[in-house]
Design a protein around this motif. Structure first.
Motif, mmCIF file in Angstrom:
data_model
loop_
_atom_site.group_PDB
_atom_site.id
_atom_site.type_symbol
_atom_site.label_atom_id
_atom_site.label_comp_id
_atom_site.label_asym_id
_atom_site.label_seq_id
_atom_site.Cartn_x
_atom_site.Cartn_y
_atom_site.Cartn_z
ATOM 1 N N TYR A 36 0.755 -1.662 0.111
ATOM 2 C CA TYR A 36 -0.094 -0.109 0.231
ATOM 3 C C TYR A 36 1.072 1.414 0.104
ATOM 4 N N LEU A 37 0.425 2.551 -0.862
ATOM 5 C CA LEU A 37 1.202 3.477 -0.847
ATOM 6 C C LEU A 37 0.581 4.047 0.505
ATOM 7 N N ILE A 89 -1.125 -0.925 -3.995
ATOM 8 C CA ILE A 89 -0.170 -0.508 -5.262
ATOM 9 C C ILE A 89 -0.972 -1.994 -6.053
ATOM 10 N N ILE A 97 -1.467 6.274 -9.024
ATOM 11 C CA ILE A 97 -0.592 6.725 -7.734
ATOM 12 C C ILE A 97 0.280 7.543 -8.556
ATOM 13 N N MET A 101 2.644 10.586 -7.062
ATOM 14 C CA MET A 101 3.914 11.039 -7.220
ATOM 15 C C MET A 101 4.261 12.161 -7.597
ATOM 16 N N LEU A 111 5.937 10.168 1.412
ATOM 17 C CA LEU A 111 5.204 8.800 0.898
ATOM 18 C C LEU A 111 6.062 7.863 1.491
ATOM 19 N N VAL A 113 5.504 3.213 1.124
ATOM 20 C CA VAL A 113 4.984 2.022 1.177
ATOM 21 C C VAL A 113 5.372 0.609 1.785
#
Length: 124
Positions: A36-37, A89, A97, A101, A111, A113
Motif C-alpha cells: 500500500y502507498l 498498489i 499512483i 507521486m 510517501l 510503502v
C-alpha cells in the motif's frame, strides 16, 4: 446401546464443528500482505492553520484529485500522530499512483510503502 449413543454423539460433534468452521473459511479474507502507498499529510500552508476545521484531509484530497477510486483515510500513523491515506498498489490504481507521486514531490507530501493485509488497511 452405548456404542450407538457414542456414534450419535460423535456425529453431532462433527456436524457442529463443521457448522462453526464453515463460515470462517468463507468470511476470513486473505492473510497475504500486499503493498500500500501511504501518503502522509503535508505541512499546512500559510493561512490554512486559522481555518483548520474547514480543511479536509490533504492526503485524501490529493488522492481524489488524482482519480483514486478506493482509498482509506487514517487518523494517525502512530509515532508522530500525522494523519495519512492508504491506496493499494495494484494495476487498477496505476494512473492514480503515478499522479500522486508526481504531485507529492512538488507539494511536500511524505510517501511510504507499507506491507499490509487488506483487513489491516481497512481497520489499521
Amino acid at each position: 446401546m452405548r456404542r450407538q449413543k457414542l456414534v450419535w454423539f460423535a456425529l453431532g460433534v462433527a456436524v457442529t464443528s463443521f457448522a462453526v468452521l464453515l463460515p470462517r473459511w468463507f468470511i476470513s479474507g486473505s492473510d497475504e500482505k500486499v503493498p500500500y502507498l501511504s501518503v502522509s499529510e503535508r505541512p499546512y500552508k500559510e493561512g490554512e492553520i486559522e481555518r483548520i476545521e474547514e480543511i479536509a484531509s490533504t492526503s485524501g484530497e490529493l488522492l481524489r484529485d488524482c482519480g483514486a477510486k478506493e482509498f482509506f483515510i487514517k487518523p494517525s500513523n502512530g509515532v508522530d500522530g500525522v494523519p495519512y491515506s492508504l491506496i493499494k498498489i495494484v494495476p487498477e490504481n496505476d494512473l492514480a499512483i503515478h499522479c500522486v507521486m508526481e504531485q507529492a514531490k512538488s507539494e511536500d507530501f511524505a510517501l511510504y510503502v507499507q506491507m499490509l493485509t487488506d483487513q489491516q488497511a481497512e481497520i489499521f
